[in-house]
Design a protein around this motif. Sequence first.
Motif, PDB file in Angstrom:
ATOM      1  N   LEU A  34     -38.928 -35.158 -25.755  1.00 12.28           N
ATOM      2  CA  LEU A  34     -38.213 -36.425 -25.899  1.00 12.28           C
ATOM      3  C   LEU A  34     -37.941 -36.656 -27.389  1.00 12.28           C
ATOM      4  CD1 LEU A  34     -37.010 -38.148 -23.826  1.00 12.28           C
ATOM      5  CD2 LEU A  34     -39.175 -39.331 -23.517  1.00 12.28           C
ATOM      6  N   ASP A  35     -37.148 -35.742 -27.972  1.00  6.63           N
ATOM      7  CA  ASP A  35     -36.731 -35.849 -29.370  1.00  6.63           C
ATOM      8  C   ASP A  35     -35.272 -36.335 -29.379  1.00  6.63           C
ATOM      9  OD1 ASP A  35     -35.410 -33.638 -28.396  1.00  6.63           O
ATOM     10  OD2 ASP A  35     -36.272 -32.214 -29.819  1.00  6.63           O
ATOM     11  N   ILE A  36     -34.577 -36.149 -30.494  1.00  7.66           N
ATOM     12  CA  ILE A  36     -33.188 -36.626 -30.565  1.00  7.66           C
ATOM     13  C   ILE A  36     -32.360 -36.046 -29.428  1.00  7.66           C
ATOM     14  CG2 ILE A  36     -31.072 -36.671 -31.945  1.00  7.66           C
ATOM     15  CD1 ILE A  36     -32.607 -36.326 -34.405  1.00  7.66           C
ATOM     16  N   ALA A  37     -32.438 -34.720 -29.256  1.00  5.99           N
ATOM     17  CA  ALA A  37     -31.623 -34.048 -28.244  1.00  5.99           C
ATOM     18  C   ALA A  37     -32.044 -34.487 -26.842  1.00  5.99           C
ATOM     19  CB  ALA A  37     -31.749 -32.526 -28.397  1.00  5.99           C
ATOM     20  N   GLY A  38     -33.340 -34.586 -26.610  1.00  4.90           N
ATOM     21  CA  GLY A  38     -33.837 -34.978 -25.291  1.00  4.90           C
ATOM     22  C   GLY A  38     -33.464 -36.408 -24.946  1.00  4.90           C
ATOM     23  N   ALA A  72     -28.108 -34.374 -36.099  1.00  8.26           N
ATOM     24  CA  ALA A  72     -28.961 -34.312 -34.909  1.00  8.26           C
ATOM     25  C   ALA A  72     -29.228 -32.878 -34.441  1.00  8.26           C
ATOM     26  CB  ALA A  72     -28.340 -35.142 -33.788  1.00  8.26           C
ATOM     27  N   ALA A  73     -28.178 -32.057 -34.385  1.00  7.53           N
ATOM     28  CA  ALA A  73     -28.348 -30.698 -33.866  1.00  7.53           C
ATOM     29  C   ALA A  73     -29.248 -29.869 -34.781  1.00  7.53           C
ATOM     30  CB  ALA A  73     -26.986 -30.031 -33.705  1.00  7.53           C
ATOM     31  N   THR A  75     -36.965 -28.695 -35.686  1.00  6.62           N
ATOM     32  CA  THR A  75     -38.265 -29.111 -35.146  1.00  6.62           C
ATOM     33  C   THR A  75     -38.763 -28.100 -34.107  1.00  6.62           C
ATOM     34  OG1 THR A  75     -37.183 -30.567 -33.532  1.00  6.62           O
ATOM     35  CG2 THR A  75     -37.934 -31.581 -35.573  1.00  6.62           C
ATOM     36  N   LEU A  76     -37.838 -27.454 -33.382  1.00  8.23           N
ATOM     37  CA  LEU A  76     -38.251 -26.407 -32.440  1.00  8.23           C
ATOM     38  C   LEU A  76     -38.847 -25.208 -33.173  1.00  8.23           C
ATOM     39  CD1 LEU A  76     -35.539 -26.167 -29.631  1.00  8.23           C
ATOM     40  CD2 LEU A  76     -37.952 -26.802 -29.417  1.00  8.23           C
TER      41      LEU A  76
END
Lengths: 116, 145
Positions: free
Chosen positions: A21-25, B14-15, B21-22
Amino acid sequence: MKIDISEYGALGTKITLVGRLDIAGAEKIDLPLATVAGKRGNVVIDMSGVEFLASIGIRHLVMAAKAVARGAGRLVLLAPSPVVTEVLVTSGLDAILPIARSEDEARAKLTGSESA
Amino acid sequence: MADATFEAKVVADAAAIAGFTLRTTDFLKEAGVDARALHHVVLVLEEILTNLATHGGASAEPAKIRITVEPERIAGEIVDAGAPFDPRGAPRPDVKAGVNDRLVGGLGLFLVNRLTSELDYARQGGRNRLVFSVARSAAHVHGNG
């Protein structure tokens, strides 16, 4: 982030979230979460598969809780991991986003047989 | 054994933040960091970089990040050319307000302050330099968290 929506018996709707549940999630759950929360009825969000929670994700959960409350329903978070629980508790959000450790506890919180 | 270090340059969008972070998560997992420290280090990076993307102003220069896994803690450094911003002591969001009037705007920086064991800031040479650390859990130093 995977989102799955199903009926939760007669009590409302269950949303199962799996992933980050980060920005993308948060972007991915935005519309489906708002759609479910905008209907009348209770919502249980199964958090056991959420491995990461940042403030943007919390913001979406709070918005959903507000929408559910406007429809006189309740929203409960089911079984978040210890680290996700720590983030929620640190945020001081237990009143708005009550946490249930089990399905029984979730049902009790939704039916009001236990005070949230 | 030498401390494991991870360095990266990240554009604040954002991308790029999600990809970074991954990669950081994979690095910390491989280094055997416990689940709690791993989560909170990544949370700090996400919150600070998101804040930079939102409020930092336009900057072509990517943020520079360095993460070091030490025996007792994870140390992190973020250097960016955004607008001057000290995230220490960010105002506490109104966590006791009701469902209908809750203010969650400052929550990310509040969490950064609460979940780090050290947080230091300086404005140096036109850049923000944030240094932080998160303690490793003694019970989980060897891994499974």
